[in-house]
Write an enzyme that holds these catalytic residues in place. Structure first.
Site, PDB file in Angstrom:
ATOM      1  CB  ALA A   1      -9.219  50.139  66.613  1.00  0.00           C
TER       2      ALA A   1
ATOM      3  CB  CYS B   1      -8.399  44.546  59.949  1.00  0.00           C
ATOM      4  SG  CYS B   1      -9.098  44.993  61.545  1.00  0.00           S
TER       5      CYS B   1
ATOM      6  CD  GLU C   1       0.655  52.911  69.684  1.00  0.00           C
ATOM      7  OE1 GLU C   1      -0.574  52.842  69.891  1.00  0.00           O
ATOM      8  OE2 GLU C   1       1.433  51.954  69.904  1.00  0.00           O
TER       9      GLU C   1
ATOM     10  CE1 TYR D   1     -34.546  39.139  42.659  1.00  0.00           C
ATOM     11  CE2 TYR D   1     -36.630  40.181  42.080  1.00  0.00           C
ATOM     12  CZ  TYR D   1     -35.647  39.228  41.831  1.00  0.00           C
ATOM     13  OH  TYR D   1     -35.760  38.387  40.758  1.00  0.00           O
TER      14      TYR D   1
ATOM     15  NE  ARG E   1     -14.801  64.201  63.069  1.00  0.00           N
ATOM     16  CZ  ARG E   1     -14.279  62.975  63.020  1.00  0.00           C
ATOM     17  NH1 ARG E   1     -14.590  62.088  63.943  1.00  0.00           N
ATOM     18  NH2 ARG E   1     -13.466  62.630  62.048  1.00  0.00           N
TER      19      ARG E   1
ATOM     20  CG  ASP F   1      -8.959  44.153  70.921  1.00  0.00           C
ATOM     21  OD1 ASP F   1     -10.117  44.385  70.542  1.00  0.00           O
ATOM     22  OD2 ASP F   1      -8.050  43.775  70.169  1.00  0.00           O
TER      23      ASP F   1
ATOM     24  CB  ALA G   1     -11.867  46.554  64.001  1.00  0.00           C
TER      25      ALA G   1
ATOM     26  CG  ASN H   1     -13.030  51.980  65.089  1.00  0.00           C
ATOM     27  OD1 ASN H   1     -12.474  53.040  64.837  1.00  0.00           O
ATOM     28  ND2 ASN H   1     -12.484  50.812  64.795  1.00  0.00           N
TER      29      ASN H   1
ATOM     30  CB  ALA I   1      -5.147  49.032  58.231  1.00  0.00           C
TER      31      ALA I   1
HETATM   32  P1  FAD Z   1      -5.296  48.130  69.245  1.00  0.00           P
HETATM   33  O1  FAD Z   1      -5.827  48.445  67.910  1.00  0.00           O
HETATM   34  O2  FAD Z   1      -4.487  46.893  69.403  1.00  0.00           O
HETATM   35  O3  FAD Z   1      -4.443  49.372  69.731  1.00  0.00           O
HETATM   36  C1  FAD Z   1      -3.854  49.398  70.983  1.00  0.00           C
HETATM   37  C2  FAD Z   1      -2.588  50.227  70.915  1.00  0.00           C
HETATM   38  O4  FAD Z   1      -2.228  50.612  72.223  1.00  0.00           O
HETATM   39  C3  FAD Z   1      -1.409  49.444  70.360  1.00  0.00           C
HETATM   40  O5  FAD Z   1      -0.891  50.077  69.202  1.00  0.00           O
HETATM   41  C4  FAD Z   1      -0.393  49.445  71.498  1.00  0.00           C
HETATM   42  O6  FAD Z   1       0.925  49.620  71.038  1.00  0.00           O
HETATM   43  C5  FAD Z   1      -0.828  50.646  72.310  1.00  0.00           C
HETATM   44  N1  FAD Z   1      -0.459  50.553  73.724  1.00  0.00           N
HETATM   45  C6  FAD Z   1      -0.683  49.519  74.569  1.00  0.00           C
HETATM   46  N2  FAD Z   1      -0.246  49.817  75.804  1.00  0.00           N
HETATM   47  C7  FAD Z   1       0.263  51.068  75.748  1.00  0.00           C
HETATM   48  C8  FAD Z   1       0.858  51.912  76.703  1.00  0.00           C
HETATM   49  N3  FAD Z   1       1.010  51.536  77.967  1.00  0.00           N
HETATM   50  N4  FAD Z   1       1.255  53.140  76.305  1.00  0.00           N
HETATM   51  C9  FAD Z   1       1.101  53.542  75.029  1.00  0.00           C
HETATM   52  N5  FAD Z   1       0.545  52.770  74.089  1.00  0.00           N
HETATM   53  C10 FAD Z   1       0.120  51.543  74.431  1.00  0.00           C
HETATM   54  N6  FAD Z   1     -11.077  42.907  63.885  1.00  0.00           N
HETATM   55  C11 FAD Z   1     -12.147  42.901  63.065  1.00  0.00           C
HETATM   56  O7  FAD Z   1     -13.231  43.301  63.489  1.00  0.00           O
HETATM   57  N7  FAD Z   1     -12.053  42.475  61.768  1.00  0.00           N
HETATM   58  C12 FAD Z   1     -10.866  42.037  61.239  1.00  0.00           C
HETATM   59  O8  FAD Z   1     -10.793  41.680  60.059  1.00  0.00           O
HETATM   60  C13 FAD Z   1      -9.733  42.003  62.091  1.00  0.00           C
HETATM   61  N8  FAD Z   1      -8.557  41.550  61.638  1.00  0.00           N
HETATM   62  C14 FAD Z   1      -7.461  41.601  62.462  1.00  0.00           C
HETATM   63  C15 FAD Z   1      -6.243  41.140  61.971  1.00  0.00           C
HETATM   64  C16 FAD Z   1      -5.131  41.181  62.789  1.00  0.00           C
HETATM   65  C17 FAD Z   1      -3.817  40.679  62.260  1.00  0.00           C
HETATM   66  C18 FAD Z   1      -5.213  41.701  64.107  1.00  0.00           C
HETATM   67  C19 FAD Z   1      -4.002  41.760  64.994  1.00  0.00           C
HETATM   68  C20 FAD Z   1      -6.432  42.132  64.603  1.00  0.00           C
HETATM   69  C21 FAD Z   1      -7.556  42.087  63.784  1.00  0.00           C
HETATM   70  N9  FAD Z   1      -8.805  42.502  64.251  1.00  0.00           N
HETATM   71  C22 FAD Z   1      -9.888  42.477  63.426  1.00  0.00           C
HETATM   72  C23 FAD Z   1      -8.974  42.961  65.647  1.00  0.00           C
HETATM   73  C24 FAD Z   1      -8.909  44.470  65.717  1.00  0.00           C
HETATM   74  O9  FAD Z   1      -7.780  44.917  65.049  1.00  0.00           O
HETATM   75  C25 FAD Z   1      -8.898  44.884  67.171  1.00  0.00           C
HETATM   76  O10 FAD Z   1     -10.076  44.424  67.759  1.00  0.00           O
HETATM   77  C26 FAD Z   1      -8.806  46.371  67.348  1.00  0.00           C
HETATM   78  O11 FAD Z   1      -7.669  46.885  66.729  1.00  0.00           O
HETATM   79  C27 FAD Z   1      -8.770  46.710  68.837  1.00  0.00           C
HETATM   80  O12 FAD Z   1      -8.588  48.064  68.999  1.00  0.00           O
HETATM   81  P2  FAD Z   1      -7.912  48.641  70.311  1.00  0.00           P
HETATM   82  O13 FAD Z   1      -7.861  50.116  70.122  1.00  0.00           O
HETATM   83  O14 FAD Z   1      -8.574  48.091  71.496  1.00  0.00           O
HETATM   84  O15 FAD Z   1      -6.449  48.037  70.315  1.00  0.00           O
END
Ligand code: FAD
Length: 550
Positions: A14, A46, A36, A432, A25, A288, A306, A310, A44
């Site tokens: 995300a 979520c 990654e 409405y 861009r 996160d 998410a 983003n 996705a």
């Molecule tokens: P992530 O999306 O977790 O991406 C981090 C990435 O970094 C991972 O792929 C990991 O492998 C990679 N990484 C970590 N350390 C390293 C490293 N040292 N080297 C290389 N790569 C690394 N949020 C909502 O708002 N609505 C929802 O409906 C929702 N549903 C969800 C359902 C599930 C099952 C899950 C797990 C989460 C959900 N979330 C939802 C939360 C949302 O997905 C996260 O808040 C969001 O993805 C966080 O984005 P991020 O980029 O911080 O981390």
């Protein structure tokens, strides 16, 4: 302006993916490397519970942007199965392990963005590593859960943790025909909601044959003789299961940042400023993994959602490119669908306000229809609005219902973000037609009810004070409604009779008026106040008292 800067982004979902695309861009000349450690970028997460449940049938549907598309469209050097293992801040280099070859190399950067996300919590409980106990974060996790269910012909699941992911998994396991028990140490599900707002959610789960085991923590897991699992709890329960899903929250992934000496906050997230810059001016962090300011409480918090991830990715990209980008903070706007019910919230809950010692606030409840009541299919939703006293600044809102809940919370979320007040909600002009809303939309109504309280037109008494009140309780519903059930000690004076029966009422005692949902009691209070009585209402009426059971 084009540059030759080199930006490395760690984490390709995300926050990381959105940062990479924005960077390109803004800066066609930059060299952008996206690392990654997993096999996919921009997937996705979520959608994962819905892939487990079969709603999303094909795993490929979870992949939003492929590494190849990133390369062709954005000229981004995407390296999956590449893990950043250390940051050499002095040299501005990253140590990277190539998962395919096992080799390690160094990669220099001008700017580094950390977007490593958060890992599911797995407390060191006895048996936690037994086969059949899963967390859900990645596509491989969801694939393994599906395969386990199929291979074991799983019929019973225990979901540990009854918040967003736990409940989404519960719904999807039920969809696959499993009997599910939700275990949570709290006495309610959906922890971000105030307890009373979780009541309809718990009812909905029970109506869908989900077994709720609340107010009891898991102490360990054991394998049983038939190849299944036993989940033991502090309260002495032994719950059998063919599969266990752990959904008890997440922990920011900060190992890389901590080892590099970046500042980590008290809550365990990476500390950043408003432009998402860490304590090292060449390193940004998003998603996160970071601590952010809560827009209502002003405190640092962790908000693993998410949307913020983003937006923070965009902010970091802007800042790296020299733009004056600022992240406004989070307010916890979130939504969850469970068995046809929508649960949504924004801002601070009452329990969070209390935790932070905030006292000057008011609460109103209302139960409006999601659209004009005469239009077929109208269903009630339940809204709780929390606002400051005396200014009326919106502090938070929570709602549940079958339809239209998300749009009302979204409108209130925007008003909150703009520092809006209940008077703004009262006045806001919303679209409405009968199948979509009402001429007085639930958002307007929430503002009107709250404004009535602040202006003194409809003094509201808190439900929490009901047990100790000396006030005379007056139920202004019809006798048949009163006969069905009523508050202890209440007298029944239907609204239509009230003007003729004023002489029966004491003038030296406070009168607390209620009806079914708060509409008739409002009129009753206006009559009483204008006749010189000290009167107030119990917000949201008997429906609120009954845990929003219409
Ligand atoms: P992530 O999306 O977790 O991406 C981090 C990435 O970094 C991972 O792929 C990991 O492998 C990679 N990484 C970590 N350390 C390293 C490293 N040292 N080297 C290389 N790569 C690394 N949020 C909502 O708002 N609505 C929802 O409906 C929702 N549903 C969800 C359902 C599930 C099952 C899950 C797990 C989460 C959900 N979330 C939802 C939360 C949302 O997905 C996260 O808040 C969001 O993805 C966080 O984005 P991020 O980029 O911080 O981390």
């Amino acid at each position: 302006m084009e540059t030759n800067r080199k930006v490395i982004i760690v984490g390709g979902v995300a926050g990381g993916a959105s940062c990479a695309a924005r960077l390109r861009r803004l800066d066609e000349g930059a060299a952008i490397v996206l690392l990654e450690r997993g096999p996919y970028v921009s997937f996705a997460n979520c959608g994962l519970p819905y892939y487990v449940g079969g709603v999303i049938p094909d795993e490929d549907d979870l992949l939003m942007v492929s590494p190849d598309l990133f390369r062709r469209r954005f000229n981004i050097d995407v390296r999956v199965l590449h893990e950043a293992t250390a940051i050499d801040r002095r040299r501005r280099e990253l140590v990277v392990r190539d998962g395919a070859t096992g080799g390690e190399y160094r990669e220099g950067y001008d700017a580094l963005v950390l977007a490593p996300g958060a890992a599911p919590l797995r407390p060191p409980l006895p048996g936690i590593d037994l086969p059949g106990i899963f967390s859900l974060r990645t596509i491989p996790d969801s694939r393994e859960i599906r395969e386990w269910i199929a291979a074991r012909r799983a019929r019973k699941a225990v979901v540990v943790g009854g918040s967003y992911i736990g409940l989404e998994m519960t719904e999807n396991l039920v969809r696959r025909g499993l009997a599910v028990t939700v275990v949570d140490v709290l006495p309610q599900v959906m922890a971000p909601l105030d307890g009373e707002m979780a009541e309809p959610v718990m009812r909905c789960l029970e109506e869908n044959r989900v077994d709720l085991h609340l107010g009891d923590g898991v102490t360990g897991f054991e394998a049983d003789a038939r190849g299944g699992l036993v989940v033991r709890t502090a309260g002495g329960a032994s719950l059998t299961a063919d599969i266990v899903i752990l959904a008890i929250g997440v922990k920011p992934e900060v190992a890389l940042a901590r080892a590099a000496g970046l500042e980590i906050g008290e809550l365990g997230g990476i500390r950043v400023d408003e432009s998402m810059r860490t304590s090292d001016p060449a390193i940004w962090a998003v998603g996160d993994a970071v601590e952010v300011r809560h827009a209502v409480t002003g405190r640092w918090c962790l908000m693993p959602l998410a949307g913020p991830a983003n937006r923070q990715g965009r902010v970091a990209a802007d800042a790296i490119c020299g733009r004056n980008a600022r992240f406004r903070g989070v307010q916890g706007t979130a939504v969850c669908g469970i068995f046809g019910m929508t649960v949504a919230m924004t801002g601070a809950s009452e329990k969070v306000l209390k935790q932070h010692g905030v006292r000057d606030y008011e609460v109103v409840y209302l139960h409006p229809y999601q659209h004009a009541s005469y239009y077929p299919g109208a269903k009630r939703m339940h809204i709780k609005l929390i606002f400051s006293r005396p200014e009326g600044r919106i502090l938070g809102a929570q709602a549940t219902g079958e339809g239209g809940v998300d749009k009302r919370i979204d409108v209130i979320a925007m008003a909150l973000q703009k520092n809006g007040t209940v008077f703004d909600l009262e006045e806001c002009e919303l679209c409405y037609a009968p199948q979509f809303g009402s001429a007085k939309d639930p958002v307007n109504l929430a503002g009107m009810v709250a404004a009535n309280v602040l202006r003194g037109d409809m003094p509201a008494a808190g439900w929490s004070g009901l047990a100790s009140t000396d006030a005379l309780l007056i139920d202004v519903r019809e006798p048949f409604e009163f006969a069905a059930d009523h508050l202890d000690g209440a007298v029944n004076i239907p609204l239509g009779d009230l003007r003729d029966r004023l002489a029966e009422l004491p003038r030296d005692r406070e009168l607390l008026v209620y009806c079914a949902i708060g509409e008739r009691s409002y009129t009753a209070v206006r009559i009483l106040v204008q006749h010189g009585f000290r009167a107030g209402t119990l917000s949201g009426g008997y429906v609120t008292y009954c845990g929003f059971n219409p």
